[in-house]
Motif scaffolding. Structure first.
Motif, PDB file in Angstrom:
ATOM      1  N   MET A   3      65.650  -5.284  98.155  1.00  0.00           N
ATOM      2  CA  MET A   3      64.540  -4.344  98.054  1.00  0.00           C
ATOM      3  C   MET A   3      64.560  -3.388  99.250  1.00  0.00           C
ATOM      4  O   MET A   3      63.906  -3.644 100.271  1.00  0.00           O
ATOM      5  N   PRO A   4      65.327  -2.307  99.152  1.00  0.00           N
ATOM      6  CA  PRO A   4      65.430  -1.373 100.290  1.00  0.00           C
ATOM      7  C   PRO A   4      64.085  -0.773 100.694  1.00  0.00           C
ATOM      8  O   PRO A   4      63.881  -0.418 101.849  1.00  0.00           O
ATOM      9  N   GLY A   5      63.147  -0.663  99.715  1.00  0.00           N
ATOM     10  CA  GLY A   5      61.857  -0.074 100.047  1.00  0.00           C
ATOM     11  C   GLY A   5      61.051  -0.879 101.042  1.00  0.00           C
ATOM     12  O   GLY A   5      60.177  -0.334 101.735  1.00  0.00           O
ATOM     13  N   LEU A   6      61.333  -2.187 101.131  1.00  0.00           N
ATOM     14  CA  LEU A   6      60.586  -3.022 102.080  1.00  0.00           C
ATOM     15  C   LEU A   6      60.850  -2.623 103.526  1.00  0.00           C
ATOM     16  O   LEU A   6      60.010  -2.845 104.398  1.00  0.00           O
ATOM     17  N   ALA A   7      62.024  -2.038 103.774  1.00  0.00           N
ATOM     18  CA  ALA A   7      62.353  -1.640 105.146  1.00  0.00           C
ATOM     19  C   ALA A   7      61.366  -0.597 105.670  1.00  0.00           C
ATOM     20  O   ALA A   7      60.944  -0.649 106.832  1.00  0.00           O
ATOM     21  N   SER A   8      60.995   0.349 104.792  1.00  0.00           N
ATOM     22  CA  SER A   8      60.048   1.382 105.235  1.00  0.00           C
ATOM     23  C   SER A   8      58.666   0.799 105.494  1.00  0.00           C
ATOM     24  O   SER A   8      57.945   1.265 106.383  1.00  0.00           O
ATOM     25  N   PHE A   9      58.289  -0.239 104.737  1.00  0.00           N
ATOM     26  CA  PHE A   9      56.989  -0.866 104.965  1.00  0.00           C
ATOM     27  C   PHE A   9      57.021  -1.743 106.229  1.00  0.00           C
ATOM     28  O   PHE A   9      56.021  -1.870 106.931  1.00  0.00           O
ATOM     29  N   LYS A  10      58.176  -2.328 106.485  1.00  0.00           N
ATOM     30  CA  LYS A  10      58.310  -3.178 107.684  1.00  0.00           C
ATOM     31  C   LYS A  10      58.129  -2.355 108.954  1.00  0.00           C
ATOM     32  O   LYS A  10      57.506  -2.819 109.924  1.00  0.00           O
ATOM     33  N   ASP A  11      58.687  -1.149 108.955  1.00  0.00           N
ATOM     34  CA  ASP A  11      58.609  -0.294 110.143  1.00  0.00           C
ATOM     35  C   ASP A  11      57.548   0.803 109.988  1.00  0.00           C
ATOM     36  O   ASP A  11      57.658   1.879 110.569  1.00  0.00           O
ATOM     37  N   TYR A  12      56.532   0.532 109.166  1.00  0.00           N
ATOM     38  CA  TYR A  12      55.538   1.562 108.869  1.00  0.00           C
ATOM     39  C   TYR A  12      54.694   1.887 110.098  1.00  0.00           C
ATOM     40  O   TYR A  12      54.307   0.995 110.863  1.00  0.00           O
ATOM     41  N   ARG A  13      54.415   3.181 110.268  1.00  0.00           N
ATOM     42  CA  ARG A  13      53.580   3.635 111.374  1.00  0.00           C
ATOM     43  C   ARG A  13      52.196   4.017 110.852  1.00  0.00           C
ATOM     44  O   ARG A  13      52.095   4.688 109.827  1.00  0.00           O
ATOM     45  N   LYS A  14      51.180   3.593 111.557  1.00  0.00           N
ATOM     46  CA  LYS A  14      49.818   3.821 111.072  1.00  0.00           C
ATOM     47  C   LYS A  14      49.458   5.299 111.008  1.00  0.00           C
ATOM     48  O   LYS A  14      48.609   5.713 110.212  1.00  0.00           O
ATOM     49  N   GLU A  15      50.139   6.152 111.814  1.00  0.00           N
ATOM     50  CA  GLU A  15      49.832   7.579 111.768  1.00  0.00           C
ATOM     51  C   GLU A  15      50.332   8.242 110.479  1.00  0.00           C
ATOM     52  O   GLU A  15      49.964   9.371 110.170  1.00  0.00           O
ATOM     53  N   TRP A  16      51.187   7.535 109.719  1.00  0.00           N
ATOM     54  CA  TRP A  16      51.657   8.070 108.440  1.00  0.00           C
ATOM     55  C   TRP A  16      50.635   7.881 107.325  1.00  0.00           C
ATOM     56  O   TRP A  16      50.703   8.557 106.302  1.00  0.00           O
ATOM     57  N   PHE A  17      49.707   6.941 107.491  1.00  0.00           N
ATOM     58  CA  PHE A  17      48.850   6.539 106.376  1.00  0.00           C
ATOM     59  C   PHE A  17      48.010   7.694 105.840  1.00  0.00           C
ATOM     60  O   PHE A  17      47.832   7.834 104.622  1.00  0.00           O
ATOM     61  N   LYS A  18      47.478   8.546 106.720  1.00  0.00           N
ATOM     62  CA  LYS A  18      46.632   9.642 106.275  1.00  0.00           C
ATOM     63  C   LYS A  18      47.406  10.591 105.363  1.00  0.00           C
ATOM     64  O   LYS A  18      46.913  11.006 104.311  1.00  0.00           O
ATOM     65  N   ASP A  19      48.635  10.924 105.753  1.00  0.00           N
ATOM     66  CA  ASP A  19      49.463  11.810 104.922  1.00  0.00           C
ATOM     67  C   ASP A  19      49.839  11.142 103.601  1.00  0.00           C
ATOM     68  O   ASP A  19      49.813  11.779 102.547  1.00  0.00           O
ATOM     69  N   ASP A  20      50.193   9.857 103.666  1.00  0.00           N
ATOM     70  CA  ASP A  20      50.565   9.146 102.447  1.00  0.00           C
ATOM     71  C   ASP A  20      49.390   9.036 101.479  1.00  0.00           C
ATOM     72  O   ASP A  20      49.558   9.151 100.259  1.00  0.00           O
ATOM     73  N   LEU A  21      48.171   8.799 102.023  1.00  0.00           N
ATOM     74  CA  LEU A  21      46.994   8.672 101.157  1.00  0.00           C
ATOM     75  C   LEU A  21      46.691  10.009 100.470  1.00  0.00           C
ATOM     76  O   LEU A  21      46.413  10.041  99.258  1.00  0.00           O
ATOM     77  N   ARG A  22      46.756  11.094 101.238  1.00  0.00           N
ATOM     78  CA  ARG A  22      46.508  12.409 100.649  1.00  0.00           C
ATOM     79  C   ARG A  22      47.552  12.731  99.581  1.00  0.00           C
ATOM     80  O   ARG A  22      47.222  13.224  98.496  1.00  0.00           O
ATOM     81  N   ALA A  23      48.803  12.433  99.864  1.00  0.00           N
ATOM     82  CA  ALA A  23      49.872  12.688  98.898  1.00  0.00           C
ATOM     83  C   ALA A  23      49.701  11.838  97.649  1.00  0.00           C
ATOM     84  O   ALA A  23      49.968  12.296  96.534  1.00  0.00           O
ATOM     85  N   ALA A  24      49.225  10.594  97.814  1.00  0.00           N
ATOM     86  CA  ALA A  24      49.059   9.701  96.664  1.00  0.00           C
ATOM     87  C   ALA A  24      48.030  10.242  95.681  1.00  0.00           C
ATOM     88  O   ALA A  24      48.236  10.224  94.464  1.00  0.00           O
ATOM     89  N   PHE A  25      46.911  10.752  96.195  1.00  0.00           N
ATOM     90  CA  PHE A  25      45.886  11.313  95.299  1.00  0.00           C
ATOM     91  C   PHE A  25      46.364  12.606  94.646  1.00  0.00           C
ATOM     92  O   PHE A  25      46.038  12.883  93.489  1.00  0.00           O
ATOM     93  N   SER A  26      47.171  13.374  95.364  1.00  0.00           N
ATOM     94  CA  SER A  26      47.735  14.597  94.779  1.00  0.00           C
ATOM     95  C   SER A  26      48.709  14.249  93.655  1.00  0.00           C
ATOM     96  O   SER A  26      48.695  14.875  92.586  1.00  0.00           O
TER      97      SER A  26
END
Length: 577
Positions: free
Chosen positions: A1-24
């Protein structure tokens, strides 16, 4: 599961951008999913099912950080073209066959991933895919004209529908046409004054509100109707042997086109954001996403370029966008299905027409005519084939064209004769005075790996070029690096025949490069090497240096002094060691 690598090293400052993009992404995916379900011929709710699990699966197994998977215009058009005649009007059977074809597409993708066939991402060339997408887009637009204008086509094929178009003018339903024009107007106004807003979502919301408030069903405006699915009505893929046989090749075509289209999108956004993706893992991720869609009542998915563009433009950093968007769509499909019943089918038709219109790029297709005539003919052939003979035969033809294009490049590659320039450097002889042939020596390069289906062409081409020389050369040197890549029995048999043929003409044959491999291959096939046999040298410069004819040419002062590049000394020293 290559996608787990991005979650393992996830940075909290990315969450705001990811949340906005998810609703879009959700705002775009909701109306598109419902519209593509209509195009596929299944319950609109199935379009939402096709978004949830596939997005979750790709988030874990995909290697692209921005790619959003989901329903796609081309895949839905292909499925509808295959399944509709097989279902014969039975809606339940239609749904089962859609899931069956989706599951088979996923299986094909997993098989391709298992055999490391990610290279197929380069199999369908850009011109072929350009012609294919343009043809599919026009086919969808013509097909949705009936929903936009309020009538039903009796004809199945595009040309038949266009020919019968004048007969349908009297059947236009004016209330439906008014709804369609209003939807187009809303879309254009939003795009003009609020280009960052989800125009398709606003069109669907506005038209649904109008239909609910004014009871448009009383004016015979077709609505989506009840979209709820009871647990007793849930279906599973129907693997009937007789019918499944009809789906094998279309599913293979669909897997091929979906993967190539997805890779074009994934690679472009990966290059933009500075990372690489793994084609073989992408094939596996696409296969698992399609299996997840099939067993959650959905239909085939691919890389969605519009939703991926929205994700990237909104600042999405990781596949957390897909996870959040999938949960949002899932909640709507579970709790808020009642409003979906009031969506006018004309509004969905407008969304599909607009989405398909954005895929049409006839201008760039026509520009290929002056840039690359061969590419233009490939694109035009595919485009016309989709329009004339249908989507599935057109895709099959596109795959065959890609195969023939590849075989042509491998079987009939370019080749060059080499000579020396005034500085003693090997160059191609291109008809100018930049380089001159070495007296008594013919140097040949064949720009493709030799195998059983181009060995005879290689031999014929070499002999033709030797015969065209004003004087018969004493030595023929073949650059072995690009063409002798693997031990093929047919190739070695051809090499043996060529050696004996040239020997009878008192021409010495020398192979330059891959010395150890060629010596072992010749020994295994019984081809004599060394003095009196086939000569094998480490590189072209050494082959020239050690040829008696070239030494004689130097003694007579008829050739420039040979200067081997300094880096070749290191190569030769390493090979001697």
């Amino acid at each position: 599961m290559p996608g787990l690598a991005s979650f393992k090293d996830y940075r909290k400052e990315w969450f705001k951008d990811d949340l906005r993009a998810a609703f879009s992404v959700s705002a775009v995916a909701l109306p598109v999913g419902i519209a593509y379900a209509q195009l596929t011929g299944v319950n609109p709710l199935v379009g939402l099912y096709s978004c949830v699990l596939p997005m979750l699966v790709y988030a874990l197994f995909g290697t692209s950080r921005q790619l959003i998977v989901g329903p796609d215009a081309a895949t839905c058009a292909v499925i509808a073209a295959v399944v509709t005649p097989l279902a014969a009007g039975d809606s339940t059977k239609h749904w089962q066959l859609v899931m069956t074809m989706t599951a088979m597409t996923g299986i094909w993708c997993l098989i391709a991933s298992r055999f490391k066939l990610g290279i197929l991402a380069d199999f369908l060339s850009k011109p072929i895919l350009m012609g294919l997408i343009n043809g599919v887009a026009i086919t969808i637009i013509v097909g949705q004209a009936s929903k936009v204008l309020g009538f039903s086509f009796d004809e199945r094929y595009l040309l038949d529908r266009l020919a019968a178009a004048p007969n349908y003018l009297s059947e236009i339903h004016w209330a439906t046409l008014a709804m369609s024009l209003s939807a187009v107007l809303v879309f254009l106004v939003v795009k003009r004054f609020r280009p960052g807003w989800p125009a398709a979502m606003i069109v669907i919301a506005a038209s649904t509100t109008v239909a609910w408030l004014f009871g448009l069903e009383k004016f015979d405006v077709a609505l989506v109707g009840d979209v709820t699915v009871n647990l007793t009505s849930l279906q599973m893929p129907a693997f009937d042997i007789g019918i499944a046989r009809e789906l094998v090749m279309p599913a293979l075509n669909l897997a091929m086109v979906s993967f190539v289209s997805m890779m074009l999108t994934a690679r472009s956004f990966a290059a933009k954001n500075g990372y690489d993706i793994d084609p073989d893992k992408e094939f596996r991720a696409l296969g698992l996403a399609n299996l997840a869609s099939a067993f959650s009542q959905g239909f085939a998915v691919s890389g969605a370029d519009s939703r991926t563009a929205v994700n990237d433009a909104s600042g999405g950093k990781t596949q957390l966008v897909s996870l959040i968007a999938a949960l949002v769509i899932g909640l709507i499909a579970w709790l808020f299905t009642a409003p979906l019943a009031f969506i006018p089918q004309a509004a969905l038709g407008v969304v599909l027409v607009v989405a398909s219109w954005s895929l049409i790029d006839l201008k760039n297709l026509w520009r290929l005519r002056t840039r690359d005539r061969r590419a233009f003919l490939l694109a035009l052939t595919t485009f016309v084939a989709v329009l004339l003979i249908g989507v599935i035969p057109g895709i099959t033809l596109a795959v065959l064209l890609g195969l023939f294009q590849f075989l042509q490049v491998v079987m009939r590659p370019s080749d060059q004769c080499l000579g020396l320039d005034s500085k003693g450097t090997l160059r191609s002889l291109d008809g100018t005075d930049k380089a001159a042939a070495v007296p008594g020596v013919f140097i040949y390069r064949f720009n493709s790996p030799l195998t059983y289906f181009n060995a005879s062409y290689f031999k014929r081409r070499l002999l033709e070029k030797i015969a065209a020389e004003s004087e018969t050369p004493q030595v023929v040197i073949i650059d072995a690096v690009p063409c002798f890549t693997h031990p093929d029995i047919s190739v070695m048999a051809m090499l043996s025949d060529l050696f004996h043929l040239l020997k009878r003409k008192q021409i010495r044959l020398i192979l330059a490069g891959r010395k150890r491999q060629l010596m072992s291959w010749c020994e295994a096939q019984g081809i004599p090497t060394g003095e009196g046999g086939l000569l094998v040298r480490s590189d072209l410069y050494l082959a020239l240096k050690m040829s008696q004819s070239y030494k004689q040419a130097l003694a007579d002062g008829q050739a420039p002094v040979l200067k081997r590049p300094p880096e070749m000394d290191l190569v030769l020293e390493h090979s001697h060691l």
